[in-house]
Design a protein around this motif. Sequence first.
Motif, mmCIF file in Angstrom:
data_model
loop_
_atom_site.group_PDB
_atom_site.id
_atom_site.type_symbol
_atom_site.label_atom_id
_atom_site.label_comp_id
_atom_site.label_asym_id
_atom_site.label_seq_id
_atom_site.Cartn_x
_atom_site.Cartn_y
_atom_site.Cartn_z
ATOM 1 N N ILE A 4 21.047 2.604 -9.372
ATOM 2 C CA ILE A 4 19.892 1.762 -9.097
ATOM 3 C C ILE A 4 18.687 2.397 -9.779
ATOM 4 C CG2 ILE A 4 18.452 0.688 -7.344
ATOM 5 C CD1 ILE A 4 21.401 -0.194 -7.297
ATOM 6 N N ALA A 5 18.102 1.673 -10.705
ATOM 7 C CA ALA A 5 16.933 2.172 -11.433
ATOM 8 C C ALA A 5 15.670 1.768 -10.686
ATOM 9 C CB ALA A 5 16.907 1.599 -12.845
ATOM 10 N N VAL A 6 14.635 2.602 -10.821
ATOM 11 C CA VAL A 6 13.370 2.304 -10.167
ATOM 12 C C VAL A 6 12.226 2.571 -11.131
ATOM 13 C CG1 VAL A 6 13.135 4.625 -9.166
ATOM 14 C CG2 VAL A 6 11.950 2.698 -8.105
ATOM 15 N N ALA A 7 11.216 1.731 -11.062
ATOM 16 C CA ALA A 7 9.961 1.948 -11.771
ATOM 17 C C ALA A 7 8.841 1.634 -10.787
ATOM 18 C CB ALA A 7 9.856 1.052 -13.001
ATOM 19 N N MET A 8 7.706 2.297 -10.979
ATOM 20 C CA MET A 8 6.604 2.097 -10.038
ATOM 21 C C MET A 8 5.286 2.021 -10.780
ATOM 22 S SD MET A 8 6.667 5.919 -8.273
ATOM 23 C CE MET A 8 8.451 5.905 -8.092
ATOM 24 N N GLY A 9 4.328 1.340 -10.185
ATOM 25 C CA GLY A 9 3.041 1.216 -10.853
ATOM 26 C C GLY A 9 2.042 0.478 -9.988
ATOM 27 N N ALA A 10 1.029 -0.112 -10.641
ATOM 28 C CA ALA A 10 -0.083 -0.776 -9.946
ATOM 29 C C ALA A 10 -0.731 0.195 -8.960
ATOM 30 C CB ALA A 10 0.385 -2.036 -9.240
ATOM 31 N N PRO A 11 -1.282 1.319 -9.460
ATOM 32 C CA PRO A 11 -1.798 2.361 -8.567
ATOM 33 C C PRO A 11 -2.893 1.857 -7.629
ATOM 34 C CG PRO A 11 -2.544 2.711 -10.835
ATOM 35 C CD PRO A 11 -1.503 1.650 -10.873
ATOM 36 N N VAL A 12 -2.863 2.386 -6.410
ATOM 37 C CA VAL A 12 -3.827 2.030 -5.369
ATOM 38 C C VAL A 12 -4.473 3.318 -4.871
ATOM 39 C CG1 VAL A 12 -4.138 1.034 -3.069
ATOM 40 C CG2 VAL A 12 -2.505 0.001 -4.674
ATOM 41 N N GLU A 13 -5.785 3.291 -4.716
ATOM 42 C CA GLU A 13 -6.507 4.428 -4.152
ATOM 43 C C GLU A 13 -6.523 4.299 -2.624
ATOM 44 O OE1 GLU A 13 -7.724 6.943 -5.896
ATOM 45 O OE2 GLU A 13 -7.218 6.064 -7.848
ATOM 46 N N LEU A 14 -6.202 5.392 -1.957
ATOM 47 C CA LEU A 14 -6.218 5.383 -0.492
ATOM 48 C C LEU A 14 -7.573 4.938 0.043
ATOM 49 C CD1 LEU A 14 -4.984 6.038 2.280
ATOM 50 C CD2 LEU A 14 -5.649 8.430 1.917
ATOM 51 N N SER A 15 -8.636 5.339 -0.626
ATOM 52 C CA SER A 15 -9.985 5.008 -0.169
ATOM 53 C C SER A 15 -10.255 3.512 -0.158
ATOM 54 C CB SER A 15 -11.020 5.719 -1.041
ATOM 55 O OG SER A 15 -10.863 5.372 -2.407
ATOM 56 N N ASP A 16 -9.448 2.734 -0.903
ATOM 57 C CA ASP A 16 -9.617 1.282 -0.943
ATOM 58 C C ASP A 16 -8.864 0.577 0.175
ATOM 59 O OD1 ASP A 16 -11.238 1.417 -3.202
ATOM 60 O OD2 ASP A 16 -9.538 1.241 -4.588
ATOM 61 N N CYS A 17 -8.180 1.342 1.024
ATOM 62 C CA CYS A 17 -7.292 0.759 2.039
ATOM 63 C C CYS A 17 -7.818 0.943 3.460
ATOM 64 C CB CYS A 17 -5.896 1.374 1.918
ATOM 65 S SG CYS A 17 -5.093 1.033 0.344
ATOM 66 N N ARG A 18 -9.101 1.207 3.598
ATOM 67 C CA ARG A 18 -9.743 1.355 4.898
ATOM 68 C C ARG A 18 -8.924 2.226 5.850
ATOM 69 N NH1 ARG A 18 -10.798 -4.532 4.936
ATOM 70 N NH2 ARG A 18 -9.878 -4.671 7.003
ATOM 71 N N PRO A 19 -8.627 3.455 5.451
ATOM 72 C CA PRO A 19 -7.824 4.325 6.319
ATOM 73 C C PRO A 19 -8.503 4.572 7.653
ATOM 74 C CG PRO A 19 -8.885 5.605 4.583
ATOM 75 C CD PRO A 19 -9.117 4.164 4.254
ATOM 76 N N THR A 20 -7.717 4.653 8.718
ATOM 77 C CA THR A 20 -8.279 4.897 10.052
ATOM 78 C C THR A 20 -8.651 6.362 10.248
ATOM 79 O OG1 THR A 20 -6.088 5.275 11.023
ATOM 80 C CG2 THR A 20 -6.931 3.010 11.011
ATOM 81 N N VAL A 21 -8.105 7.242 9.384
ATOM 82 C CA VAL A 21 -8.390 8.678 9.440
ATOM 83 C C VAL A 21 -8.696 9.142 8.027
ATOM 84 C CG1 VAL A 21 -7.389 10.960 9.862
ATOM 85 C CG2 VAL A 21 -6.934 9.090 11.452
ATOM 86 N N GLU A 22 -9.709 9.944 7.866
ATOM 87 C CA GLU A 22 -10.006 10.491 6.545
ATOM 88 C C GLU A 22 -8.998 11.587 6.189
ATOM 89 O OE1 GLU A 22 -12.252 9.443 4.256
ATOM 90 O OE2 GLU A 22 -12.501 7.801 5.671
ATOM 91 N N PHE A 69 -1.334 6.096 -4.860
ATOM 92 C CA PHE A 69 0.096 5.829 -4.731
ATOM 93 C C PHE A 69 0.416 4.493 -5.393
ATOM 94 C CE2 PHE A 69 -2.291 5.023 -0.817
ATOM 95 C CZ PHE A 69 -2.233 3.642 -0.747
ATOM 96 N N PRO A 70 1.684 4.239 -5.704
ATOM 97 C CA PRO A 70 2.028 2.967 -6.350
ATOM 98 C C PRO A 70 1.871 1.796 -5.398
ATOM 99 C CG PRO A 70 4.013 4.214 -5.823
ATOM 100 C CD PRO A 70 2.857 5.118 -5.549
ATOM 101 N N GLY A 71 1.296 0.724 -5.897
ATOM 102 C CA GLY A 71 1.192 -0.489 -5.105
ATOM 103 C C GLY A 71 2.446 -1.338 -5.196
ATOM 104 N N LEU A 72 3.191 -1.197 -6.299
ATOM 105 C CA LEU A 72 4.392 -1.996 -6.511
ATOM 106 C C LEU A 72 5.559 -1.109 -6.919
ATOM 107 C CD1 LEU A 72 2.960 -5.019 -8.547
ATOM 108 C CD2 LEU A 72 3.577 -4.994 -6.129
ATOM 109 N N LEU A 73 6.742 -1.452 -6.424
ATOM 110 C CA LEU A 73 7.984 -0.790 -6.796
ATOM 111 C C LEU A 73 8.947 -1.842 -7.329
ATOM 112 C CD1 LEU A 73 8.574 1.367 -3.572
ATOM 113 C CD2 LEU A 73 7.269 2.011 -5.607
ATOM 114 N N LEU A 74 9.737 -1.439 -8.300
ATOM 115 C CA LEU A 74 10.742 -2.315 -8.888
ATOM 116 C C LEU A 74 12.077 -1.586 -8.838
ATOM 117 C CD1 LEU A 74 10.370 -4.199 -12.287
ATOM 118 C CD2 LEU A 74 12.391 -2.832 -11.804
ATOM 119 N N PHE A 75 13.061 -2.173 -8.153
ATOM 120 C CA PHE A 75 14.418 -1.635 -8.121
ATOM 121 C C PHE A 75 15.327 -2.605 -8.866
ATOM 122 C CE2 PHE A 75 12.346 -0.053 -4.300
ATOM 123 C CZ PHE A 75 12.725 1.285 -4.253
#
Length: 341
Positions: free
Chosen positions: A318-336, A122-128
């Motif tokens: 309102i324009a939006v751009a998104m980026g800086a992708p983040v992997e869920l696995s890097d975020c120590r999820p409490t549930v797989e 998912f995107p790590g950063l959003l720009l509005f």
Amino acid sequence: MVSRADVPDSPSLHWETVPGKPASTRVRGVTDMAGARAWLAAARPGLTKALHTYGAVHLRGLPLAGVDDIAEVRDVLIPEATPYREKATPRSDFGKGVYSSTDLPASQRIQMHNENSYTLTFPGLLLFACLTAPEEGGATPVADCRKVLGGLPAHLVAKMRSAGWLLGRSYSDLISTDWKSAFGSEDPGEVERYCADNLIAHAWQEDGNLRTGQVRPGIITHPVTGEEVWFNHLVFWNEWSLDEELRETLVDEFGRDGLPFRTAFGDGGTLTKEDLAAIQAAYDAATVRETWQVGDLLLVDNILTAHGRDPFLGDRKIAVAMGAPVELSDCRPTVEPAASF
């Protein structure tokens, strides 16, 4: 009372923090896009530190007048794009990787959510950015998800920590999004492979439509700051968030399992009206907003901060751009994550 704070090691950035509003700074002396690019490039480290502190930051005074300007800013601040996967709401493509924030009716409030919280990347950063300010309303409210988590009843936090949340979708040509638009493909085999690769259960219906189900963690840890956050669409797509008359109509027509979107806890436990009210109250307590002016820029750390939209009157772009992708696995999820209906 207004308080001001400088982010460490960023002497050129002076943040104004007013209760009820996001941290804000006014950009002075920048009159063209060449100057804007240079200013943003120099300020980028300080902006990143501010995002980790505040979760979202508002910039006023940049000479932003069109989509090309937004794309230039995006290329400086968020050079690595994130594809928009598993599309769920209508957006207009303005070109150059810039989209409308949403095309839902102006009278509708959009609930707080973290962009693409149901995807494995998912995107790590959003720009509005504001190109046309509405006559009334239409703010993009933001809520610090660290505060949201801290403001929730303990039993809901424990439930989400142990079970995660379930998203079920029923794709249709008649209501919401059809599967071809959602997955960007007209090939059922390609959609099936995507579902298999991304831990999404799927079932084709007799009418050719698709149903999917996926369990995702609702509490994750920011990979840089190490802070836990409430990160999900549990309330956003829950049936109790719908207008009562609309909810009853949809349930009568399609049944609960056939709603375009439905959410529950990951073990199938339902969200009660009281649960929803408690979560909404936690969001409300953490929410801040700023009235849009043309040229305004709002940067959002998509893990630390949820966003939404207020109803509005008049034209709004309102324009939006998104980026800086983040992997869920890097975020120590409490549930797989899991494929499940």
